[in-house]
Design a protein around this motif. Structure first.
Motif, PDB file in Angstrom:
ATOM      1  N   ARG A   1      51.661  22.627  16.315  1.00 47.18           N
ATOM      2  CA  ARG A   1      51.549  21.237  15.867  1.00 47.18           C
ATOM      3  C   ARG A   1      52.127  21.076  14.460  1.00 47.18           C
ATOM      4  NH1 ARG A   1      51.723  15.894  16.050  1.00 47.18           N
ATOM      5  NH2 ARG A   1      50.436  14.957  14.415  1.00 47.18           N
TER       6      ARG A   1
ATOM      7  N   ARG B   1      55.194  18.735  13.286  1.00 49.79           N
ATOM      8  CA  ARG B   1      55.045  17.750  12.204  1.00 49.79           C
ATOM      9  C   ARG B   1      56.140  17.911  11.156  1.00 49.79           C
ATOM     10  NH1 ARG B   1      52.950  18.964   7.368  1.00 49.79           N
ATOM     11  NH2 ARG B   1      52.314  17.240   5.988  1.00 49.79           N
TER      12      ARG B   1
ATOM     13  N   CYS C   1      56.202  13.037  18.036  1.00 53.63           N
ATOM     14  CA  CYS C   1      55.101  13.286  17.098  1.00 53.63           C
ATOM     15  C   CYS C   1      54.910  12.068  16.200  1.00 53.63           C
ATOM     16  CB  CYS C   1      55.401  14.515  16.246  1.00 53.63           C
ATOM     17  SG  CYS C   1      54.151  14.883  15.008  1.00 53.63           S
TER      18      CYS C   1
END
Length: 410
Positions: A33, A37, A53
């Motif tokens: 994740r 990002r 995202c």
């Protein structure tokens, strides 16, 4: 590099997810994740550039600060205009400077400031006091301020001096103690004598030199030869001439050299002279007690006449065998090349220790004249880039007349 949010500096709210964007919960400890990002912030663009995202409120604000600086370089899609950019508004730039300090560490802030000055032409805004108070001060900012010195209004000069002084004081705290300790050790070793007075005996070296005279029955060493040194701090033992190229590409080197010049000048055992040059030569030795005065006495930019500068330095040498000349230059000579090399050869033949540094900064070697560097190396004066942390060791080696610690990357 582009970014995806077209908001200006200080954007505080996240944009609504675009078509096809998947909103993921935030998992700070999830490496996948976090990588997604970071790619989202790097790539930017409509619909998250396919990353799927969405940004948190804080990330959207961070993306806005990046877009303001780097988004202008992107080509807008058909029918769309990107609104990113700082424009020429001092209030918006000052707000942006505050934002980047909020979201990024100091090292990144300094890089973004330099990019803003280079990419968006913000140098003129640094002539305003409120702008100078907002920036993160570093060596590169000092170089920019010095290049703007002649154009700077009186209302800004005091603020500019305060910014420069803060950077100089920070550098002195970082560099001074180690420099003095390293050079004092070198001076003591270079002044070693064979018949020292009692309080000048180097006991560790004396014992090591006389171990063969150890008397077991008395459990002691009877020294037949004393090793010691005359304390260099009692009088001037060495002379150092710092000869600094003040062309625009050497800005960081000028800052560091001025700080080191002030440190050397504070040592009673070293007589220090500081000379800066472009096509003219300026001796700033009488200002060495305050490196800020030295820096504001420079004029970054212009041509280069190394031969003329070395001619002046050569004329100031009275004790060649006890003198170190440090030339800090990218070696792009606008003067007489053959005469420059003859002067270096003459100084070395007279006993001068000649050191040629392509740069005195943390950034490695700049673009430099390789032909001139090779010619100096053939004379026994190899030219190399030197970091501020290495400089004390380079000077210690020159004072002791031993091989210089040239970095492998030189």
């Amino acid at each position: 590099m582009g970014t995806g949010v077209a908001a200006g500096p200080g954007t505080a709210s996240a944009p609504a997810p675009g078509p096809g964007t998947v909103t993921h919960p935030t998992h700070p400890t999830d490496p996948a994740r976090e990588r997604l990002r970071r790619w989202r912030l790097v790539l930017g663009g409509d619909q998250a550039d396919g990353t799927g995202c969405a940004l948190s409120r804080r990330d959207a604000a961070m993306d806005g600060t990046l877009a303001a600086l780097y988004g202008k370089g992107d080509k807008p899609q058909a029918g769309r205009e990107r609104s990113a950019g700082l424009g020429a508004s001092a209030p918006s730039v000052a707000r942006w400077l505050g934002d980047i300090r909020r979201y990024f560490p100091s090292s990144v802030v300094q890089v973004m400031q330099r990019d803003a000055i280079d990419r968006l032409g913000l140098s003129s805004l640094l002539l305003e006091p409120e702008m100078l108070e907002a920036v993160e001060a570093d060596v590169h900012l000092v170089g920019t301020l010095l290049s703007l010195n002649k154009a700077m209004p009186e209302t800004t000069k005091e603020t500019a001096r305060a910014v420069v002084r803060k950077v100089v004081e920070d550098l002195e705290k970082r560099l001074a103690t180690r420099t003095r300790a390293t050079l004092n050790g070198a001076l003591d070793r270079s002044a070693r004598i064979s018949r020292p007075r009692h309080h000048d005996i180097d006991w560790n070296r004396t014992i090591a030199a006389n171990l063969k005279h150890y008397l077991p029955e008395y459990r002691t060493v009877v020294p037949e030869r004393l090793v010691g040194y005359g304390r260099a701090a009692r009088s001037v033992k060495k002379e150092v001439v710092l000869c600094i190229d003040q062309s625009g590409s050497m800005a960081a080197s000028v800052v560091y050299a001025s700080v080191f010049g002030a440190v050397l000048a504070s040592m009673r055992s070293i007589s220090t002279r500081l000379v800066v040059f472009d096509t003219a030569v300026v001796d700033l030795t009488d200002q060495l007690d305050d490196p800020v005065d030295v820096l504001f006495g420079t004029q970054l930019g212009g041509g280069t006449d190394i031969n003329r500068a070395l001619a002046y330095c050569q004329s100031q040498i009275t004790r060649p065998a006890e003198t170190v000349v440090v030339l800090i230059s990218d070696l792009y000579e606008g003067g007489i090349r053959d005469e420059m090399l003859k002067r270096v050869a003459a100084m070395k033949a007279s006993g001068v220790q000649f050191v040629a540094l392509l740069a005195l900064s943390d950034e490695g070697a700049p673009a430099y004249d390789r032909e001139h560097a090779a010619a100096l190396a053939a004379l026994g004066a190899p030219a190399f880039a030197c970091t501020p942390d290495l400089f004390p060791e380079v000077m210690a080696a020159a004072l002791e007349k031993r091989p210089l610690p040239i970095p492998d990357t030189a």
